[in-house]
Design an enzyme around this catalytic site. Structure first.
Site, PDB file in Angstrom:
ATOM      1  N   LYS A 141       0.997  -1.014   0.086  1.00 45.40           N
ATOM      2  CA  LYS A 141       0.072   0.134  -0.095  1.00 45.40           C
ATOM      3  C   LYS A 141       0.881   1.218   0.042  1.00 45.40           C
ATOM      4  CE  LYS A 141      -0.415   1.614   4.351  1.00 45.40           C
ATOM      5  NZ  LYS A 141      -0.536   2.541   5.331  1.00 45.40           N
TER       6      LYS A 141
ATOM      7  N   HIS B  57      -1.487  -4.876   5.616  1.00 48.53           N
ATOM      8  CA  HIS B  57      -1.097  -5.599   6.560  1.00 48.53           C
ATOM      9  C   HIS B  57      -2.215  -5.745   7.850  1.00 48.53           C
ATOM     10  CE1 HIS B  57       0.151  -1.884   8.556  1.00 48.53           C
ATOM     11  NE2 HIS B  57       0.007  -2.582   9.516  1.00 48.53           N
TER      12      HIS B  57
ATOM     13  N   LYS C 271      -3.630  -9.217  10.844  1.00 52.19           N
ATOM     14  CA  LYS C 271      -3.579  -9.215  12.197  1.00 52.19           C
ATOM     15  C   LYS C 271      -4.400 -10.168  12.679  1.00 52.19           C
ATOM     16  CE  LYS C 271      -2.570  -4.356  13.580  1.00 52.19           C
ATOM     17  NZ  LYS C 271      -1.508  -4.839  14.551  1.00 52.19           N
TER      18      LYS C 271
ATOM     19  N   GLU D   3      -2.961   7.214  17.395  1.00 53.34           N
ATOM     20  CA  GLU D   3      -1.627   7.262  17.439  1.00 53.34           C
ATOM     21  C   GLU D   3      -0.774   8.575  18.308  1.00 53.34           C
ATOM     22  OE1 GLU D   3      -0.043   5.030  13.224  1.00 53.34           O
ATOM     23  OE2 GLU D   3      -0.632   7.232  13.288  1.00 53.34           O
TER      24      GLU D   3
ATOM     25  N   ASP E 177      -3.764   7.161   4.139  1.00 55.64           N
ATOM     26  CA  ASP E 177      -2.704   6.424   4.670  1.00 55.64           C
ATOM     27  C   ASP E 177      -3.388   5.350   5.817  1.00 55.64           C
ATOM     28  OD1 ASP E 177      -0.127   5.588   5.588  1.00 55.64           O
ATOM     29  OD2 ASP E 177      -0.405   6.718   7.419  1.00 55.64           O
TER      30      ASP E 177
ATOM     31  N   HIS F  38      -6.894   0.155   5.840  1.00 54.27           N
ATOM     32  CA  HIS F  38      -7.136  -0.419   7.020  1.00 54.27           C
ATOM     33  C   HIS F  38      -8.461  -0.252   7.651  1.00 54.27           C
ATOM     34  CE1 HIS F  38      -2.778  -0.738   6.818  1.00 54.27           C
ATOM     35  NE2 HIS F  38      -2.399   0.448   7.555  1.00 54.27           N
TER      36      HIS F  38
HETATM   37  P1  NDP Z   1      11.970   3.497   1.426  1.00 55.03           P
HETATM   38  O1  NDP Z   1      12.038   4.823   0.554  1.00 55.03           O
HETATM   39  O2  NDP Z   1      12.508   3.383   2.407  1.00 55.03           O
HETATM   40  O3  NDP Z   1      12.521   2.330   0.207  1.00 55.03           O
HETATM   41  C1  NDP Z   1      12.369   2.185  -1.036  1.00 55.03           C
HETATM   42  C2  NDP Z   1      13.425   1.510  -1.595  1.00 55.03           C
HETATM   43  O4  NDP Z   1      13.332   1.683  -2.995  1.00 55.03           O
HETATM   44  C3  NDP Z   1      14.593   1.966  -1.288  1.00 55.03           C
HETATM   45  O5  NDP Z   1      15.408   0.915  -1.074  1.00 55.03           O
HETATM   46  C4  NDP Z   1      15.168   2.545  -2.518  1.00 55.03           C
HETATM   47  O6  NDP Z   1      16.534   2.797  -2.846  1.00 55.03           O
HETATM   48  C5  NDP Z   1      14.429   1.737  -3.499  1.00 55.03           C
HETATM   49  N1  NDP Z   1      14.269   2.546  -5.011  1.00 55.03           N
HETATM   50  C6  NDP Z   1      13.511   3.553  -5.218  1.00 55.03           C
HETATM   51  N2  NDP Z   1      13.655   4.015  -6.329  1.00 55.03           N
HETATM   52  C7  NDP Z   1      14.650   3.224  -6.922  1.00 55.03           C
HETATM   53  C8  NDP Z   1      15.265   2.944  -8.049  1.00 55.03           C
HETATM   54  N3  NDP Z   1      15.006   3.422  -9.121  1.00 55.03           N
HETATM   55  N4  NDP Z   1      16.353   1.863  -8.431  1.00 55.03           N
HETATM   56  C9  NDP Z   1      16.721   0.947  -7.262  1.00 55.03           C
HETATM   57  N5  NDP Z   1      15.814   1.312  -5.996  1.00 55.03           N
HETATM   58  C10 NDP Z   1      15.036   1.904  -5.826  1.00 55.03           C
HETATM   59  O7  NDP Z   1      10.272   3.272   1.382  1.00 55.03           O
HETATM   60  P2  NDP Z   1       9.675   2.068   2.343  1.00 55.03           P
HETATM   61  O8  NDP Z   1      10.496   0.959   2.564  1.00 55.03           O
HETATM   62  O9  NDP Z   1       9.210   2.887   3.765  1.00 55.03           O
HETATM   63  O10 NDP Z   1       8.431   1.837   1.676  1.00 55.03           O
HETATM   64  C11 NDP Z   1       8.300   0.713   0.560  1.00 55.03           C
HETATM   65  C12 NDP Z   1       6.573   0.910   0.128  1.00 55.03           C
HETATM   66  O11 NDP Z   1       6.194   0.028   1.230  1.00 55.03           O
HETATM   67  C13 NDP Z   1       6.092   1.957  -0.098  1.00 55.03           C
HETATM   68  O12 NDP Z   1       5.112   1.842  -1.037  1.00 55.03           O
HETATM   69  C14 NDP Z   1       5.403   2.285   1.176  1.00 55.03           C
HETATM   70  O13 NDP Z   1       4.218   2.988   1.064  1.00 55.03           O
HETATM   71  C15 NDP Z   1       4.949   0.825   1.534  1.00 55.03           C
HETATM   72  N6  NDP Z   1       4.965   0.829   3.200  1.00 55.03           N
HETATM   73  C16 NDP Z   1       5.822   1.144   3.963  1.00 55.03           C
HETATM   74  C17 NDP Z   1       5.893   1.105   5.186  1.00 55.03           C
HETATM   75  C18 NDP Z   1       6.952   1.148   6.186  1.00 55.03           C
HETATM   76  O14 NDP Z   1       6.698   0.922   7.552  1.00 55.03           O
HETATM   77  N7  NDP Z   1       8.068   1.701   5.968  1.00 55.03           N
HETATM   78  C19 NDP Z   1       4.571   0.484   5.920  1.00 55.03           C
HETATM   79  C20 NDP Z   1       3.729   0.138   4.893  1.00 55.03           C
HETATM   80  C21 NDP Z   1       3.648   0.417   3.602  1.00 55.03           C
HETATM   81  P3  NDP Z   1      17.350   4.023  -2.108  1.00 55.03           P
HETATM   82  O15 NDP Z   1      17.383   3.659  -0.785  1.00 55.03           O
HETATM   83  O16 NDP Z   1      18.657   3.876  -2.973  1.00 55.03           O
HETATM   84  O17 NDP Z   1      16.813   5.401  -2.729  1.00 55.03           O
END
Ligand code: NDP
Length: 465
Positions: A138, A168, A172, A206, A225, A230
């Site tokens: 999401k 997610h 739960k 929260e 969000d 959810h």
């Molecule tokens: P992040 O920004 O932390 O991670 C995204 C990842 O994608 C990074 O590793 C980034 O690499 C990589 N990335 C982006 N563009 C490219 C590219 N062109 N080539 C290679 N790698 C790329 O995001 P999150 O992990 O927080 O979130 C990921 C997904 O999960 C999103 O859709 C978010 O909405 C969803 N989500 C996240 C939650 C959370 O708790 N974090 C909870 C629920 C959903 P780099 O670091 O090199 O930019």
């Protein structure tokens, strides 16, 4: 016919926050509990060697306090790393090579939604998509139109049965129990309708703010969000009719029927708020009108629920961190005991987090000479935080087996967007400031009608019985 088990787990976004906090711990848990034994391929542009990737995985487990050296050794042996940018075709050619003999990989897109289409096309172009499954995080789109577009993009490459849209919350334990408790007991059904239920309230509170994720939050706000996904899912489980069986198809059909009966939101039945200080957070615009709080009144146009308001309230920097549902039954008639009339005397309370509680609110007589009462709760279930199997372990495990019961399909996700769509392009004027540590703007009180009021979740249940 049972579905084939995926024979490789590929995760895009391997260097990201979600991978660090949830995915890597879930992978180790699947090794511990399910004997997971397939290649696990992380794809990122971090430039990591395999050893560096393994170290990152170890750091993630250490941060979660979850290192199990034996399971980690096995995880290390299964890990592979593909380095490359998702915009570059050679990244997918390298992935194809890393997949080797695997013909039914599962591709998990833990990446920004703006990259979904590019990655799906890349997988298709390198012949990594046929026979594969895809798990999408999401938020699924930003509104109804973009969700439809995203569905069309995915469908160009993957059939619907191979697409797993994660929410997610559906993994739960307490949310699964909403469904189970409703349909595994016979005493609820006769009272679970407009004849006996006064209103239903769902609160997701929260006590913290955006925790350094201001840039991300600016793109979403409370409705995108947590409400569209959810909380509408929770509402659907509370309000839907009984599916004829527990299979994915029957469940999805009933959920969809319910969501299509929910009237699209009327902006006059919504109050939005922003906590004072939000605009000073990193990554947040100084003039931001993004809502960190939403309170809304929903109507379900069907025979079971006509006239019963469903209230949803979600926000950051509220007094507690909890998600709780209260189904308020109508008051007893003002005939015998006056004091039994106080609001909220009879209810069903489902605490979804941090602990799981199912409780029935009732009134009993206070010992003594007078016919005076007091509120008590009959606790049906009460489990501590951490008792449950973690949602990501449950959900990713199900996706690997091809079981889509806990995932959202294309029509349901679009129906949920259709409910919130009318208030997404809100005018910034409508966002009211509220003080951190309060239950949002004062105006939120007017969302609850009919002489009732919001039930503010407590830290503890009232006196158990
Ligand atoms: P992040 O920004 O932390 O991670 C995204 C990842 O994608 C990074 O590793 C980034 O690499 C990589 N990335 C982006 N563009 C490219 C590219 N062109 N080539 C290679 N790698 C790329 O995001 P999150 O992990 O927080 O979130 C990921 C997904 O999960 C999103 O859709 C978010 O909405 C969803 N989500 C996240 C939650 C959370 O708790 N974090 C909870 C629920 C959903 P780099 O670091 O090199 O930019």
């Amino acid at each position: 016919m049972s579905a084939v088990h995926s024979d490789a787990f590929v995760f895009f976004g391997a260097s990201g926050d979600l991978a660090y906090k949830k995915v890597i711990p879930a992978l180790q848990a699947m090794i511990q509990h399910d004997g997971m034994d397939i290649p696990i391929i992380g794809v990122s542009r971090s430039g990591w060697s395999l050893d560096e990737f393994r170290q990152h995985a170890h750091d993630s487990l250490a941060a979660a306090g979850a290192v199990d050296e034996a399971a980690f050794a096995k995880l290390s042996g299964l890990l592979r790393h593909v380095d490359g940018d998702y915009n570059d075709a050679p990244t997918y050619a390298k992935l194809k090579a890393a997949l080797g003999e695997a013909s039914h990989p599962l591709h998990y897109l833990a990446i920004p939604p703006s990259m979904f289409a590019r990655v799906v096309e890349g997988l298709d172009g390198a012949d990594c998509a046929s026979g594969a499954r895809v798990v999408v995080e999401k938020p699924f789109g930003r509104d109804l139109a973009s969700a439809r577009e995203l569905n069309a993009t995915l469908h160009r490459v993957f059939p619907e049965r191979s697409i797993f849209r994660i929410d997610h919350y559906l993994g739960k334990e307490a949310v699964q129990n909403l469904l189970y408790f409703r349909f595994a007991n016979s005493f609820l059904e006769p009272v679970w309708n407009r004849n006996c239920v006064d209103n239903v309230q769902i609160t997701m509170a929260e006590s913290f703010g955006v925790q350094g994720r201001g840039k991300f939050y600016e793109e979403v706000g409370a409705i995108r969000d947590v409400v569209q996904n959810h909380l509408l899912q929770v509402m659907t489980l509370l309000a839907m009719d009984a599916p004829p069986d527990s299979g994915a198809e029957a469940l999805r059909a009933e959920k969809l029927r319910l969501l299509r009966a929910v009237r699209p939101l009327d902006p006059s039945e919504v109050v939005l708020g922003q906590f004072a200080g939000y605009r000073e957070e990193n990554g947040v615009a100084r003039e931001s009108d993004v809502e960190t709080f939403a309170a809304l009144r929903l109507r379900v146009d069907n025979w079971r629920w006509a006239g019963v308001p469903f209230y949803i309230r979600a926000g950051k920097k509220l007094p507690v961190t909890t998600t709780e549902v209260v189904v308020d039954f109508k008051r007893p008639p003002a005939v015998t005991f006056d004091r039994a009339l106080s609001t909220g005397a009879n209810y069903l309370r489902f605490r979804i987090s941090p602990e799981e509680t199912i409780a029935i609110g009732a009134r009993v007589k206070k010992p003594g000479g007078e016919m005076r009462g007091q509120p008590v709760e009959l606790i049906v279930r009460n489990s501590k935080p951490g008792d449950e199997q973690r949602p990501y372990e449950r959900l990713l495990g199900a996706a690997l087996k091809g079981d889509n019961t806990l995932f959202t399909d294309d029509a349901t996700v679009e129906a949920a967007w259709a409910v919130v769509d009318p208030v997404l392009g809100h005018d910034g004027e409508l966002v009211r400031e509220y003080a951190p540590g309060t239950w949002g703007p004062d105006a939120a009180a007017r969302i609850v009608v009919g002489g009732e009021h919001w039930h503010d979740p407590k830290r503890e249940a009232v006196e158990p019985c």
